[in-house]
Design a protein around this motif. Structure first.
Motif, PDB file in Angstrom:
ATOM      1  N   LEU A  29       0.899  -1.110   0.040  1.00 58.03           N
ATOM      2  CA  LEU A  29       0.082   0.081  -0.011  1.00 58.03           C
ATOM      3  C   LEU A  29       0.762   1.208   0.060  1.00 58.03           C
ATOM      4  O   LEU A  29       1.722   1.441   1.152  1.00 58.03           O
ATOM      5  N   PRO A  30       0.662   2.071  -0.907  1.00 54.52           N
ATOM      6  CA  PRO A  30       1.450   3.303  -1.122  1.00 54.52           C
ATOM      7  C   PRO A  30       1.235   4.437  -0.239  1.00 54.52           C
ATOM      8  O   PRO A  30       0.138   4.269   0.564  1.00 54.52           O
ATOM      9  N   HIS A  31       2.219   5.471  -0.062  1.00 56.59           N
ATOM     10  CA  HIS A  31       2.125   6.495   0.571  1.00 56.59           C
ATOM     11  C   HIS A  31       1.000   7.680   0.104  1.00 56.59           C
ATOM     12  O   HIS A  31       0.818   7.350  -1.109  1.00 56.59           O
ATOM     13  N   ALA A  32       1.024   8.655   0.643  1.00 54.34           N
ATOM     14  CA  ALA A  32       0.292   9.864   0.162  1.00 54.34           C
ATOM     15  C   ALA A  32       0.678  10.339  -1.133  1.00 54.34           C
ATOM     16  O   ALA A  32       1.827  10.631  -1.275  1.00 54.34           O
ATOM     17  N   GLY A  33      -0.113  10.284  -2.233  1.00 51.68           N
ATOM     18  CA  GLY A  33       0.224  10.674  -3.710  1.00 51.68           C
ATOM     19  C   GLY A  33       0.998   9.627  -4.324  1.00 51.68           C
ATOM     20  O   GLY A  33       1.072   9.750  -5.512  1.00 51.68           O
ATOM     21  N   GLY A  34       1.225   8.361  -3.756  1.00 51.33           N
ATOM     22  CA  GLY A  34       1.865   7.475  -4.275  1.00 51.33           C
ATOM     23  C   GLY A  34       0.873   6.417  -5.242  1.00 51.33           C
ATOM     24  O   GLY A  34      -0.125   6.537  -5.086  1.00 51.33           O
ATOM     25  N   ARG A  63      -6.595   5.709 -13.016  1.00 53.64           N
ATOM     26  CA  ARG A  63      -7.670   5.803 -12.089  1.00 53.64           C
ATOM     27  C   ARG A  63      -8.031   7.429 -12.108  1.00 53.64           C
ATOM     28  O   ARG A  63      -8.923   7.825 -11.050  1.00 53.64           O
ATOM     29  N   ARG A  64      -7.256   8.116 -12.488  1.00 56.47           N
ATOM     30  CA  ARG A  64      -7.601   9.623 -12.302  1.00 56.47           C
ATOM     31  C   ARG A  64      -8.783  10.311 -12.421  1.00 56.47           C
ATOM     32  O   ARG A  64      -9.131  11.236 -11.946  1.00 56.47           O
ATOM     33  N   GLU A 162       4.416  22.264 -13.748  1.00 56.41           N
ATOM     34  CA  GLU A 162       3.304  22.681 -13.394  1.00 56.41           C
ATOM     35  C   GLU A 162       2.052  21.863 -13.737  1.00 56.41           C
ATOM     36  O   GLU A 162       0.962  21.497 -13.114  1.00 56.41           O
ATOM     37  N   GLU A 163       2.113  21.282 -15.073  1.00 52.26           N
ATOM     38  CA  GLU A 163       1.142  20.789 -15.578  1.00 52.26           C
ATOM     39  C   GLU A 163       0.766  19.202 -14.855  1.00 52.26           C
ATOM     40  O   GLU A 163      -0.227  18.881 -14.450  1.00 52.26           O
ATOM     41  N   VAL A 164       1.922  18.562 -14.618  1.00 51.17           N
ATOM     42  CA  VAL A 164       1.839  17.407 -13.837  1.00 51.17           C
ATOM     43  C   VAL A 164       1.217  17.761 -12.466  1.00 51.17           C
ATOM     44  O   VAL A 164       0.409  16.897 -12.025  1.00 51.17           O
ATOM     45  N   MET A 165       1.849  18.639 -11.812  1.00 50.07           N
ATOM     46  CA  MET A 165       1.416  18.853 -10.270  1.00 50.07           C
ATOM     47  C   MET A 165       0.018  19.188 -10.358  1.00 50.07           C
ATOM     48  O   MET A 165      -0.718  18.855  -9.300  1.00 50.07           O
ATOM     49  N   PRO A 170      -4.875  16.926  -6.689  1.00 50.85           N
ATOM     50  CA  PRO A 170      -5.993  16.472  -5.839  1.00 50.85           C
ATOM     51  C   PRO A 170      -5.993  15.261  -5.280  1.00 50.85           C
ATOM     52  O   PRO A 170      -6.237  15.062  -4.181  1.00 50.85           O
ATOM     53  N   ALA A 171      -5.208  14.311  -5.738  1.00 51.42           N
ATOM     54  CA  ALA A 171      -5.046  13.065  -5.354  1.00 51.42           C
ATOM     55  C   ALA A 171      -4.330  13.100  -4.062  1.00 51.42           C
ATOM     56  O   ALA A 171      -4.681  12.625  -2.945  1.00 51.42           O
ATOM     57  N   ILE A 172      -3.155  13.751  -4.040  1.00 50.85           N
ATOM     58  CA  ILE A 172      -2.168  13.975  -3.153  1.00 50.85           C
ATOM     59  C   ILE A 172      -2.861  14.800  -1.790  1.00 50.85           C
ATOM     60  O   ILE A 172      -2.912  14.431  -0.779  1.00 50.85           O
TER      61      ILE A 172
END
Length: 251
Positions: A29-34, A63-64, A162-165, A170-172
């Motif tokens: 199970l991943p970390h926040a944003g992972g 799954r975004r 900036e585009e990636v962030m 929202p998921a982070i």
């Protein structure tokens, strides 16, 4: 969603390699944003001794377009349901940061249903019963990005794009909300062994908070301390995987 029809494969659960027939399942199970892909090296290394299942939370990567789940209880409820097709398969849970808390709550649910995991590895996360007043999820994007950068677990090129962030924030933020608003509800301790992994300079976990996991299991308990901060496991992945492998291999 994956087209793999193997039991236990779904939008939530990813298999990067095929494990041996009859092997225990290692649920990562991943970390926040992972994301699930963070555990590709774990799958490559440990697929000879386990069926490595990497968890993909909604709201990221493929799954975004799905709504994020912003509470530990919602994540644990959903994951417990996803793991039902694997009943009868020995499970080992490994979670880092937020993933450790979700793994703990999933283990509680599994034990309540008579399907206790073989073991729980909790990495980079304080004990469930310890509380900090953290509100990063309520801050603006700039402050959230600054906190991510401080933990040194995200590549600079990602932070500077900036585009990636804009796509992943929202998921982070939802993951941060889940981690920061989680409050432990007292109940029976786990019976499975718990191994805690922590960095000696992790700003999110003190030694006392790491050792406080002891109160959450009646089984064997161990704390392994590594040099480094919150993402110590990026530098010590081989040592961490050796610990997990020892748990997975038949005695």
């Amino acid at each position: 969603m994956s087209t793999d029809t193997t039991p236990g494969t779904s939008a939530w659960i990813r298999r990067f390699h095929t494990g041996p027939r009859g092997a225990p399942a290692l649920v990562c199970l991943p970390h926040a944003g992972g994301s699930a892909s963070y555990f590709f090296p774990v799958s490559r290394r440990l697929s000879s001794v386990a069926d490595v299942l990497a968890i993909q939370y909604p709201g990221r990567q493929d799954r975004r377009r799905e709504p994020c789940l912003d509470s530990v209880d919602a994540l644990a409820d959903a994951l417990t349901e996803e793991l039902r097709p694997l009943r009868g398969v020995p499970l080992v849970l490994f979670g880092h940061s937020l993933g450790a808390t979700v793994a703990f709550e999933t283990a509680r649910r599994l034990e309540a249903e008579g399907a206790a995991p073989l073991a729980l590895f909790a990495s980079g996360r304080r004990a469930p019963s310890t509380v900090r007043d953290e509100r990063v999820h309520l801050k603006d994007d700039e402050a959230l990005i600054a906190d991510i950068a401080r933990l040194d677990g995200t590549h600079d090129q990602v932070l500077g794009d900036e585009e990636v962030m804009r796509m992943i924030l929202p998921a982070i933020r939802a993951d941060y909300r889940a981690a920061e608003t989680y409050r432990y509800v007292p109940g029976p301790a786990l019976t499975c062994p718990v191994t805690v992994l922590t960095g000696d300079a992790d700003p999110h976990v003190t030694s006392e908070e790491a050792h406080a996991w002891r109160r959450h299991t009646t089984g064997a308990f161990e704390v392994e301390v590594f040099p480094g901060g919150h993402f110590f496991l990026n530098s010590y992945a081989p040592a961490v995987m050796t610990l997990i492998e020892a748990c997975l291999r038949p005695t």
